[in-house]
Design a protein around this motif. Structure first.
Motif, mmCIF file in Angstrom:
data_model
loop_
_atom_site.group_PDB
_atom_site.id
_atom_site.type_symbol
_atom_site.label_atom_id
_atom_site.label_comp_id
_atom_site.label_asym_id
_atom_site.label_seq_id
_atom_site.Cartn_x
_atom_site.Cartn_y
_atom_site.Cartn_z
ATOM 1 N N UNK A 90 -3.216 9.758 -0.148
ATOM 2 C CA UNK A 90 -3.153 8.569 -1.006
ATOM 3 C C UNK A 90 -4.292 7.601 -0.689
ATOM 4 N N UNK A 91 -4.614 7.435 0.597
ATOM 5 C CA UNK A 91 -5.744 6.577 0.961
ATOM 6 C C UNK A 91 -7.036 7.152 0.408
ATOM 7 N N UNK A 92 -7.198 8.458 0.537
ATOM 8 C CA UNK A 92 -8.398 9.112 0.004
ATOM 9 C C UNK A 92 -8.504 8.881 -1.502
ATOM 10 N N UNK A 93 -7.417 9.093 -2.222
ATOM 11 C CA UNK A 93 -7.440 8.917 -3.677
ATOM 12 C C UNK A 93 -7.703 7.459 -4.045
ATOM 13 N N UNK A 131 -7.861 13.544 -17.277
ATOM 14 C CA UNK A 131 -7.874 12.482 -16.276
ATOM 15 C C UNK A 131 -8.997 12.666 -15.270
ATOM 16 N N UNK A 132 -9.469 11.573 -14.793
ATOM 17 C CA UNK A 132 -10.506 11.579 -13.768
ATOM 18 C C UNK A 132 -9.933 10.934 -12.515
ATOM 19 N N UNK A 133 -10.206 11.535 -11.379
ATOM 20 C CA UNK A 133 -9.667 11.021 -10.115
ATOM 21 C C UNK A 133 -10.238 9.659 -9.738
ATOM 22 N N UNK A 134 -11.414 9.327 -10.278
ATOM 23 C CA UNK A 134 -12.039 8.068 -9.881
ATOM 24 C C UNK A 134 -11.713 6.914 -10.819
ATOM 25 N N UNK A 135 -10.852 7.136 -11.786
ATOM 26 C CA UNK A 135 -10.408 6.087 -12.697
ATOM 27 C C UNK A 135 -8.888 5.963 -12.607
ATOM 28 N N UNK A 136 -8.400 4.828 -12.165
ATOM 29 C CA UNK A 136 -6.954 4.620 -12.077
ATOM 30 C C UNK A 136 -6.355 4.630 -13.479
ATOM 31 N N UNK A 137 -5.262 5.349 -13.639
ATOM 32 C CA UNK A 137 -4.591 5.407 -14.940
ATOM 33 C C UNK A 137 -4.054 4.040 -15.333
ATOM 34 N N UNK A 138 -3.772 3.222 -14.363
ATOM 35 C CA UNK A 138 -3.282 1.875 -14.595
ATOM 36 C C UNK A 138 -3.121 1.169 -13.263
ATOM 37 N N UNK A 139 -3.067 -0.121 -13.311
ATOM 38 C CA UNK A 139 -2.854 -0.916 -12.096
ATOM 39 C C UNK A 139 -1.660 -1.828 -12.346
ATOM 40 N N UNK A 140 -0.774 -1.844 -11.382
ATOM 41 C CA UNK A 140 0.428 -2.664 -11.461
ATOM 42 C C UNK A 140 0.453 -3.552 -10.228
ATOM 43 N N UNK A 141 0.443 -4.866 -10.449
ATOM 44 C CA UNK A 141 0.344 -5.846 -9.371
ATOM 45 C C UNK A 141 -0.880 -5.569 -8.504
ATOM 46 N N UNK A 142 -1.961 -5.133 -9.136
ATOM 47 C CA UNK A 142 -3.223 -4.909 -8.454
ATOM 48 C C UNK A 142 -3.406 -3.548 -7.812
ATOM 49 N N UNK A 143 -2.360 -2.728 -7.798
ATOM 50 C CA UNK A 143 -2.457 -1.416 -7.161
ATOM 51 C C UNK A 143 -2.313 -0.304 -8.189
ATOM 52 N N UNK A 144 -3.060 0.764 -7.981
ATOM 53 C CA UNK A 144 -2.925 1.954 -8.815
ATOM 54 C C UNK A 144 -1.725 2.765 -8.317
ATOM 55 N N UNK A 145 -1.442 3.865 -9.001
ATOM 56 C CA UNK A 145 -0.375 4.751 -8.537
ATOM 57 C C UNK A 145 -0.674 5.244 -7.122
ATOM 58 N N UNK A 146 -1.931 5.582 -6.849
ATOM 59 C CA UNK A 146 -2.315 6.038 -5.513
ATOM 60 C C UNK A 146 -2.112 4.921 -4.487
ATOM 61 N N UNK A 148 0.106 2.453 -4.644
ATOM 62 C CA UNK A 148 1.546 2.339 -4.397
ATOM 63 C C UNK A 148 2.031 3.495 -3.528
ATOM 64 N N UNK A 149 1.413 4.667 -3.713
ATOM 65 C CA UNK A 149 1.801 5.812 -2.899
ATOM 66 C C UNK A 149 1.407 5.612 -1.435
ATOM 67 N N UNK A 150 0.322 4.876 -1.179
ATOM 68 C CA UNK A 150 -0.039 4.528 0.197
ATOM 69 C C UNK A 150 1.120 3.774 0.844
ATOM 70 N N UNK A 151 1.623 2.770 0.145
ATOM 71 C CA UNK A 151 2.725 1.966 0.690
ATOM 72 C C UNK A 151 3.998 2.785 0.866
ATOM 73 N N UNK A 152 4.301 3.647 -0.112
ATOM 74 C CA UNK A 152 5.498 4.481 -0.031
ATOM 75 C C UNK A 152 5.418 5.431 1.162
ATOM 76 N N UNK A 153 4.284 6.097 1.320
ATOM 77 C CA UNK A 153 4.128 7.034 2.433
ATOM 78 C C UNK A 153 4.185 6.321 3.779
ATOM 79 N N UNK A 154 3.558 5.167 3.853
ATOM 80 C CA UNK A 154 3.569 4.408 5.105
ATOM 81 C C UNK A 154 5.002 4.005 5.472
ATOM 82 N N UNK A 155 5.723 3.463 4.506
ATOM 83 C CA UNK A 155 7.110 3.064 4.765
ATOM 84 C C UNK A 155 8.003 4.229 5.152
#
Length: 168
Positions: A90-93, A131-146, A148-155
């Motif tokens: 997720x950090x890489x993405x 889809x392109x890996x270098x373009x976020x599909x969307x940002x929610x509260x400033x974070x992309x899906x990737x 948010x996945x950083x936070x989920x994996x960390x928790x």
């Protein structure tokens, strides 16, 4: 096995199982209900969840069967390692999306063919944008899906290791 350790292992495995199901279920919901097409890196980030969900289901069952604590600790630690693997992905993405580093050369390649609705693939070229890996599909509260996945994996990694290291 003490009741307190059983509680940590069963609660920890239940939280991990629920968190993993929620995270990958949300991704699948955005894909199948929301119409977001995942990129290659998005799909790779799901692999730790696909391995971890059955592992945590078995861990939860083993905790209730009061199997030896060392086995439960190892299984919870394995869940934590899976979430650390997911964290790295997720950090890489996220870094690829923020242009901090280059993504894979096959960034737009997706394993599954798009639903063409009965039309040919060539007829759908104007409607379906790969889809392109270098373009976020969307940002929610400033974070992309990737992101948010950083936070989920960390928790989830913290929960896993905390439960695995619970004192008797």
């Amino acid at each position: 096995m003490s009741g307190k350790r059983l509680r940590y292992h069963s609660i920890g495995s239940a939280l991990l199982l629920g968190g993993m199901v929620f995270a990958v279920g949300t991704a699948l919901g955005f894909e199948h209900i929301g119409g977001y097409i995942p990129c290659k890196l998005c799909l790779e980030q799901r692999v730790p969840y696909y391995i971890g969900i059955p592992l945590m289901a078995v861990t939860f069952a083993f905790a209730w069967m009061r199997l030896p604590g060392v086995l439960l600790r190892l299984m919870l630690a394995a869940g934590g390692v899976l979430m650390l693997w997911g964290l790295v992905l997720a950090i890489y993405h996220s870094g690829v999306e923020w242009q901090w580093w280059a993504g894979p050369a096959d960034c737009g390649a997706v394993d599954a063919a798009p639903d063409t609705g009965g039309q040919g693939v060539l007829d759908m070229l104007d409607d379906v944008v790969p889809p392109s890996c270098d373009q976020a599909a969307g940002r929610f509260l400033g974070l992309s899906f990737a992101g948010w996945n950083v936070l989920a994996n960390l928790g989830l990694a913290v929960i896993a290791f905390r439960a695995a290291l619970a004192k008797e």
